[in-house]
Design a protein around this motif. Structure first.
Motif, PDB file in Angstrom:
ATOM      1  N   ALA A  76      23.505  20.400  26.580  1.00 34.91           N
ATOM      2  CA  ALA A  76      23.125  20.269  25.167  1.00 34.91           C
ATOM      3  C   ALA A  76      21.667  20.688  24.943  1.00 34.91           C
ATOM      4  N   ARG A  77      20.857  20.470  25.959  1.00 44.23           N
ATOM      5  CA  ARG A  77      19.448  20.862  25.924  1.00 44.23           C
ATOM      6  C   ARG A  77      19.334  22.381  25.755  1.00 44.23           C
ATOM      7  N   PHE A  78      20.215  23.096  26.434  1.00 43.16           N
ATOM      8  CA  PHE A  78      20.226  24.556  26.336  1.00 43.16           C
ATOM      9  C   PHE A  78      20.648  25.007  24.935  1.00 43.16           C
ATOM     10  N   VAL A  79      21.674  24.367  24.403  1.00 43.54           N
ATOM     11  CA  VAL A  79      22.156  24.707  23.060  1.00 43.54           C
ATOM     12  C   VAL A  79      21.034  24.473  22.042  1.00 43.54           C
ATOM     13  N   ALA A  80      20.325  23.370  22.187  1.00 46.48           N
ATOM     14  CA  ALA A  80      19.223  23.056  21.272  1.00 46.48           C
ATOM     15  C   ALA A  80      18.084  24.075  21.413  1.00 46.48           C
ATOM     16  N   ALA A  81      17.788  24.486  22.656  1.00 47.31           N
ATOM     17  CA  ALA A  81      16.721  25.472  22.889  1.00 47.31           C
ATOM     18  C   ALA A  81      17.076  26.806  22.225  1.00 47.31           C
ATOM     19  N   CYS A  82      18.349  27.207  22.321  1.00 49.26           N
ATOM     20  CA  CYS A  82      18.799  28.458  21.682  1.00 49.26           C
ATOM     21  C   CYS A  82      18.651  28.371  20.164  1.00 49.26           C
ATOM     22  N   ALA A  83      19.000  27.216  19.606  1.00 47.69           N
ATOM     23  CA  ALA A  83      18.881  27.033  18.157  1.00 47.69           C
ATOM     24  C   ALA A  83      17.418  27.122  17.729  1.00 47.69           C
ATOM     25  N   MET A  87      11.473  28.318  16.029  1.00 45.47           N
ATOM     26  CA  MET A  87      10.813  27.031  16.246  1.00 45.47           C
ATOM     27  C   MET A  87      10.738  26.675  17.723  1.00 45.47           C
ATOM     28  N   GLU A  88      10.763  27.697  18.570  1.00 46.02           N
ATOM     29  CA  GLU A  88      10.706  27.425  20.011  1.00 46.02           C
ATOM     30  C   GLU A  88       9.278  27.167  20.488  1.00 46.02           C
ATOM     31  N   ASP A  89       8.312  27.276  19.554  1.00 38.98           N
ATOM     32  CA  ASP A  89       6.925  26.980  19.931  1.00 38.98           C
ATOM     33  C   ASP A  89       6.524  25.558  19.523  1.00 38.98           C
ATOM     34  N   ARG A  90       7.451  24.799  18.984  1.00 36.52           N
ATOM     35  CA  ARG A  90       7.143  23.445  18.514  1.00 36.52           C
ATOM     36  C   ARG A  90       7.155  22.457  19.684  1.00 36.52           C
ATOM     37  N   PRO A  91       6.561  21.250  19.481  1.00 35.17           N
ATOM     38  CA  PRO A  91       6.402  20.328  20.628  1.00 35.17           C
ATOM     39  C   PRO A  91       7.689  20.070  21.421  1.00 35.17           C
ATOM     40  N   ILE A  92       8.757  19.702  20.753  1.00 39.49           N
ATOM     41  CA  ILE A  92       9.988  19.385  21.507  1.00 39.49           C
ATOM     42  C   ILE A  92      10.727  20.672  21.872  1.00 39.49           C
ATOM     43  N   GLY A  93      10.829  21.581  20.901  1.00 32.91           N
ATOM     44  CA  GLY A  93      11.526  22.844  21.146  1.00 32.91           C
ATOM     45  C   GLY A  93      10.976  23.581  22.360  1.00 32.91           C
ATOM     46  N   SER A  94       9.655  23.625  22.490  1.00 38.56           N
ATOM     47  CA  SER A  94       9.068  24.369  23.609  1.00 38.56           C
ATOM     48  C   SER A  94       9.339  23.662  24.937  1.00 38.56           C
ATOM     49  N   THR A 151      12.805  24.515  30.329  1.00 40.32           N
ATOM     50  CA  THR A 151      13.801  24.218  31.360  1.00 40.32           C
ATOM     51  C   THR A 151      14.476  25.494  31.862  1.00 40.32           C
ATOM     52  N   TYR A 152      14.490  26.524  31.017  1.00 38.86           N
ATOM     53  CA  TYR A 152      15.315  27.693  31.329  1.00 38.86           C
ATOM     54  C   TYR A 152      14.473  28.927  31.540  1.00 38.86           C
ATOM     55  N   ASP A 153      15.074  29.872  32.213  1.00 38.69           N
ATOM     56  CA  ASP A 153      14.492  31.199  32.263  1.00 38.69           C
ATOM     57  C   ASP A 153      14.426  31.711  30.828  1.00 38.69           C
TER      58      ASP A 153
END
Ligand SMILES: [Mn+2]
Length: 337
Positions: free
Chosen positions: A143-150, A156-163, A168-170
């Motif tokens: 689910a962490r991966f799905v959230a990272a993709c979203a 928003m991948e530069d935000r505190p939680i998103g980043s 975790t992933y390549d």
């Protein structure tokens, strides 16, 4: 059936869990998938024009027990009705959780809190990241991966939680997965069955590369977008403060980033006629240098013109009545200095 029996049956049959989510991008689809993974139940996927109708239909379902609403922002036009419908559900003791990251009027936020809607609202992270954070304990690792993709597809991948999730992933693995997912969603807007299949696959902890035909479909989508880029180059017009284009073949969302980028302005606008509804679907994007809150401006303007709209500071959308589109463009230009 006697009256009493009917009452008993109804009470006993409140078992349904429903997630109403946004169908137009990977954030809405992923949020629906994560809710499914954590709670089971059924997903209802909508775009903004069909949002309220779908909510009313769900609210009328006598078997509804718990409702999640994800990645669906409110506008001046629908926010009071939204509160009314949810207040009706709360009176029937139906649990309602609203998970969103679009701009919301403080008054509406307070009203929703007051009627006992569980508010998971934060404009600094995407909706799927908020779902993940809220229900992490109920979710598997994937689910962490799905959230990272979203987060990637919502910028928003530069935000505190998103980043943190993305770390975790390549990075390239996450980027290509998010992008393939996005192209699959965008090119399948009229194929409800396919979109529900995507929710199922993600909820089943599948990666986009494991979804049959996903990469090939994304390739076709990229090809189509290259054509959109060419037609935006041809049809782009400018006002003082933004570049704009009317699209005929693609959705407004596909053209708007080209209208922004190719115009050299800090705001881009794309719109497409939905003749059956007598409205224009409008997409608006701002560059990093855009200093105004486009979501708020568009929300106010659209409702003034009998439409609706809103969203984020640099990405938002609107529904504008067909005869008002020129007025909308004119007033938007005046509103962004
Ligand atoms: Mn979103």
């Amino acid at each position: 059936m006697t009256k009493l029996a009917a009452k008993t049956t109804r009470k006993a049959s409140r078992t349904k869990i429903v997630c109403l989510s946004h169908k137009e991008d990977a954030d809405g689809i992923s949020a629906a998938a994560l809710i499914r993974q954590a709670f089971g139940g059924q997903s209802v996927l909508v775009d903004y024009p069909s949002q309220m109708e779908a909510l009313e239909e769900i609210a009328n379902d006598e078997s509804l027990k718990r409702l999640f609403i994800c990645d669906l922002g409110l506008s001046k036009k629908n926010q009071d009705r939204f509160v009314d419908i949810l207040a009706g559900l709360r009176k029937k003791r139906i649990s309602v959780t609203y998970i969103d990251h679009h701009d919301i009027a403080p008054k509406i936020r307070r009203q929703l809190e007051k009627i006992g809607v569980v508010m998971v609202h934060n404009v600094n992270e995407c909706a799927s990241v908020l779902v993940y954070q809220k229900f992490e304990r109920k979710l598997p690792d994937h689910a962490r991966f799905v959230a990272a993709c979203a987060a990637i597809t919502d910028y928003m991948e530069d935000r505190p939680i998103g980043s943190k999730l993305l770390q975790t992933y390549d990075r390239q693995f996450a980027l290509i997965s998010a992008t393939v997912l996005t192209y699959n969603i965008v090119s399948s807007q009229k194929n409800a069955e396919y979109l529900h299949g995507l929710v199922d696959s993600l909820a089943d902890s599948k990666y986009p590369h494991e979804i049959k035909g996903a990469f090939e479909q994304a390739r076709t989508g990229v090809e189509r977008l290259a054509e959109v880029m060419e037609s935006v180059k041809k049809d782009l017009k400018k006002t003082t403060n933004f570049g704009y284009v009317e699209t005929k073949d693609s959705g407004a969302g596909g053209a708007v980033n080209f209208a922004l980028g190719l115009s050299g302005k800090d705001v881009g606008v794309a719109y497409k006629l939905r003749s059956s509804h007598g409205i224009y679907a409008v997409s608006v994007r701002g560059s990093k240098d855009c200093k105004v809150h486009l979501g708020r401006i568009v929300n106010a303007l659209a409702s003034e013109l009998g439409g609706s709209g809103g969203g984020h500071n640099r990405a938002c959308g609107a529904i504008i009545p067909k005869p008002k589109i020129k007025t909308f463009l004119h007033k938007l230009n005046a509103s962004i200095k």
